[in-house]
Design an enzyme around this catalytic site. Structure first.
Site, short mmCIF file in Angstrom:
data_model
loop_
_atom_site.label_atom_id
_atom_site.label_comp_id
_atom_site.label_asym_id
_atom_site.label_seq_id
_atom_site.Cartn_x
_atom_site.Cartn_y
_atom_site.Cartn_z
N ALA A 175 1.15 -1.07 0.14
CA ALA A 175 -0.18 -0.24 -0.11
C ALA A 175 1.02 1.54 0.24
O ALA A 175 2.37 1.05 0.17
CB ALA A 175 -0.99 0.11 1.52
N GLY A 195 0.14 -5.17 1.62
CA GLY A 195 -0.80 -5.08 0.26
C GLY A 195 -0.53 -5.48 -0.95
O GLY A 195 -1.63 -5.35 -1.82
N GLU A 205 -1.96 -9.38 -0.63
CA GLU A 205 -3.06 -9.89 -0.62
C GLU A 205 -3.73 -8.85 -2.06
O GLU A 205 -4.61 -10.28 -2.06
CB GLU A 205 -3.16 -8.53 0.39
CG GLU A 205 -3.25 -8.80 1.58
CD GLU A 205 -3.33 -7.68 2.76
OE1 GLU A 205 -4.35 -7.66 3.61
OE2 GLU A 205 -3.19 -6.09 2.44
#
Length: 703
Positions: free
Chosen positions: A63, A104, A107
């Site tokens: 992220a 992220g 993910e």
């Protein structure tokens, strides 16, 4: 289509390349572009499968951390919503993971049905290092892929796993033979999936992630690890999220994860750890040094001194593939040093961190000598001899004669005047301080001491080299002790004084470790050696001699031959590695206090914490005012990475800001007034602190 995504259709495959350099951080613009591309592929009847990849080779490092704590982090498409949509596509999605998939980014890969890596691929969920937990499905999808215990261990450690290990865990479906063949192999894999009628998303390997765990697994895990977690929030939230993955359906688990993530994100601990993240990036910004500065080539390093410190320093360079010449004046000392280095590497082999081949490769890079003439071709020479100015100056006089023009000459001094060392050479522009922390092959901090005449290219070269060998370099100006040890002195002074006033070693150290410090002050002194502390005090008697109580108890222990762990007794008594309270120290403190007229009393835990930390903070603010440290966040990096200050408090300067600078100033003034002559002598607020509070500032900065 956005410039952030490279989209093309090839024989029924939609190739979607993330193109947001340098690391494909999943900020809002890239999220929006990725969602648009995925919806386009989902709606196109000509597309049978999707492949996500990094357009420049790297998949995604996670992220955009700069969005955390801001509304834009939740702006559409919210990352969890994007990944949920991706996981619901009715066409197979293959993640072709080049380089790294972290946070992220991992993910994102988990939301894909299938994953292919290359030999150098590394995967991980390092959010815990930011005081967070994975918040875009990681705590729910990973346990269903590799089981709860393996997933929990990955998230609690925050460590990256190799492609080979990820394949074994089931985190990757395939690993290609080369990085160059990654996209081709991902195409072939996608076509294979289509040819065999594979579903868009395979069945969960662990629909019940806790299937192999005991009924009391989470309770036992919590009981075992909580003492080590101390007051850290993030590990507890990770554990709660993984436990939810074992108890709740996926949809409910994802909602639970988001609630836990918001709790972590809003915590002071996460704010502190995000501060540290950005501090590491700021530390590299140095006045007078920029990308245009031409670096000196460093192809060969020499280290003078094959003791514990010199050997550890040499290992750093061998680990990075840089040849090292290790010099000692006596052959026996050199042999001992090289033997110790081999033994250190052998321990790593035994622990599975190195192979025998790697051990031999690194030892091949280490050459010993007893002749200074063998240093003539070194590009960097690091002196790591006894901490004595005359000895170090003699070494530098020799280096000035034997080293080639342009060689960088560095001193691994922890307290001494680098300008005085440079002054004995005809090339002071080539001299710099490189203060490694013990054990030098383990500790990440490297204080880079910029002397008055250090050339910009010397500074830039050493900073780049420090990062190459895995260090966090922090630039300091020249003063006694630089940043770390200069601040350590008043911190140590208060601990010693509190012993005389009535606190016990165990109480002082307990207060500090409960706050999160890796070790208490007095345990640190025993580990480092009370004799070392005594010699430092002796070198500064002109500064501290007017206070007869200054570290007096340490001096008394030195006179008794109680040097700490090395002699089995110091502030504590030792049986092997076990640290035990010693009534002898209490009796000694009572006697010394009586001789000095110090009234002993019960001392609260709060007073211990405040006096120790306020003294540390006050000295740090003074350092900033003097220009020894460039910025307050540099001081935080020094204390977190060199002295065990808890990262979840953000370092002493950030911690002071969370307390409120006005409260810190008020506390220092209070102890100044309450402690009489001692307080008047030592607990004077730094002028910069007073100016900051008067100006209503909430951040520590030069004004």
């Amino acid at each position: 289509m956005s410039d952030l995504i490279h989209y093309r259709l090839e024989d029924g495959l939609a190739l979607i390349g993330l193109a947001s350099p340098p690391v494909n951080a999943l900020g809002q613009p890239l999220r929006a572009a990725l969602l648009e591309a995925c919806e386009r592929a989902a709606a196109d009847p000509a597309v049978s499968a999707l492949i996500l990849y990094g357009a420049t080779g790297l998949f995604s490092a996670g992220a955009d951390i700069s969005e955390f704590g801001k509304d834009i982090a939740y702006a559409a498409p919210f990352l969890p919503d994007l990944l949920l949509r991706l996981s619901q596509l009715e066409k197979p999605v293959v993640a072709a993971i080049g380089g790294v998939a972290l946070g992220g980014g991992m993910e994102l890969a988990l939301a894909c049905g299938y994953r292919v890596g290359e030999p150098g691929t590394r995967l991980g969920l390092p959010e815990i290092h930011l005081g967070l937990l994975p918040g875009a499905g990681g705590t729910q999808r990973l346990p269903r892929l590799i089981g709860a215990e393996s997933a929990l261990n990955m998230m609690i450690s925050g460590q990256q796993v190799s492609a080979e290990h990820a394949l074994m865990l089931g985190l990757l479906d395939r690993v290609t033979d080369s990085a160059e063949g990654l996209l081709d192999d991902a195409r072939a894999y996608a076509r294979e999936l289509l040819a065999t009628g594979s579903p868009a998303r395979p069945a969960e390997r662990y629909p019940n992630p806790a299937v192999d765990l005991s009924d009391d697994f989470f309770q036992s895990y919590r009981a075992e690890h909580e003492p080590r977690w101390k007051n850290r929030l993030a590990p507890r939230l990770v554990l709660a999220a993984v436990e939810s993955a074992c108890l709740l359906p996926l949809a409910e688990g994802l909602l639970r994860e988001q609630a836990l993530f918001k709790q972590a994100e809003g915590s002071a601990q996460s704010a502190a750890q995000r501060h540290v993240f950005f501090a590491e990036r700021e530390a590299g910004k140095i006045p007078g040094v920029d990308a245009s500065t031409v670096l000196r080539p460093i192809n060969k390093v020499a280290v003078i001194g094959a003791g514990t410190m010199g050997g550890g320093i040499a290992m750093n360079f061998a680990n990075a593939g840089i040849p090292v010449t290790l010099l000692e004046l006596k052959a026996e000392a050199l042999d001992r040093g090289l033997t110790q280095i081999r033994q250190n590497y052998a321990i790593s082999v035994k622990r599975g961190k190195l192979s025998e081949a790697q051990l031999e490769q690194r030892m091949t890079l280490l050459q010993g000598t007893v002749d200074y003439a063998d240093l003539a071709d070194a590009d960097l020479v690091i002196e790591a001899v006894f901490e004595n100015l005359e000895i170090k100056q003699n070494v530098f006089r020799i280096l000035d004669r034997v080293c080639k023009p342009g060689a960088i000459l560095a001193s691994n001094t922890s307290t001494l005047d680098v300008d005085a060392i440079a002054a004995v050479t005809a090339r002071p522009q080539d001299v710099i301080g490189l203060h490694f922390f013990s054990p030098a092959n383990v500790m990440r901090l490297l204080e880079v001491v910029r002397a008055a005449k250090t050339a910009p290219d010397v500074l830039a070269t050493t900073l780049k080299l420090a990062r190459r060998i895995g260090k966090i370099p922090v630039v300091s100006g020249v003063c006694f002790g630089f940043i770390g040890n200069r601040m350590f002195e008043p911190y140590s002074r208060e601990a010693h004084r509190l012993l005389l006033e009535g606190a016990s070693p165990a109480q002082i150290d307990r207060v500090l470790t409960e706050h999160g410090l890796a070790m208490g002050m007095l345990a640190v002194q025993d580990l480092a050696g009370i004799d070392i502390g005594y010699l430092i005090h002796e070198s500064r008697r002109e500064v501290i001699g007017h206070d007869p109580s200054y570290c007096k108890l340490g001096d008394e222990l030195y006179a008794l031959g109680r040097y700490g762990q090395k002699t089995g007794a110091g502030f504590y008594r030792y049986e092997g590695r076990e640290r035990l309270d010693d009534p002898t120290v209490t009796a000694l403190a009572e006697r010394v206090a009586g001789e000095l007229g110090i009234t002993r009393r019960d001392i609260s835990d709060q007073e211990i914490l405040e006096r120790c930390l306020f003294s540390l903070i006050n000295e740090g603010i003074q350092l900033l005012d003097e220009g020894i440290a460039l910025r307050s966040s540099d001081i935080d990096l020094v204390y977190i990475n060199g002295y065990g200050f808890p990262a979840h408090h953000g370092g002493p300067m950030h911690y002071a800001e969370t307390l409120g600078l006005d409260n810190v100033l008020a506390g220092i003034r209070r102890y100044h007034d309450e402690l009489g002559a001692y307080g008047e002598l030592w607990l004077q607020p730094a002028p910069l602190l007073e100016r900051l509070v008067a100006a209503g500032k909430i951040r520590i900065e030069k004004i």
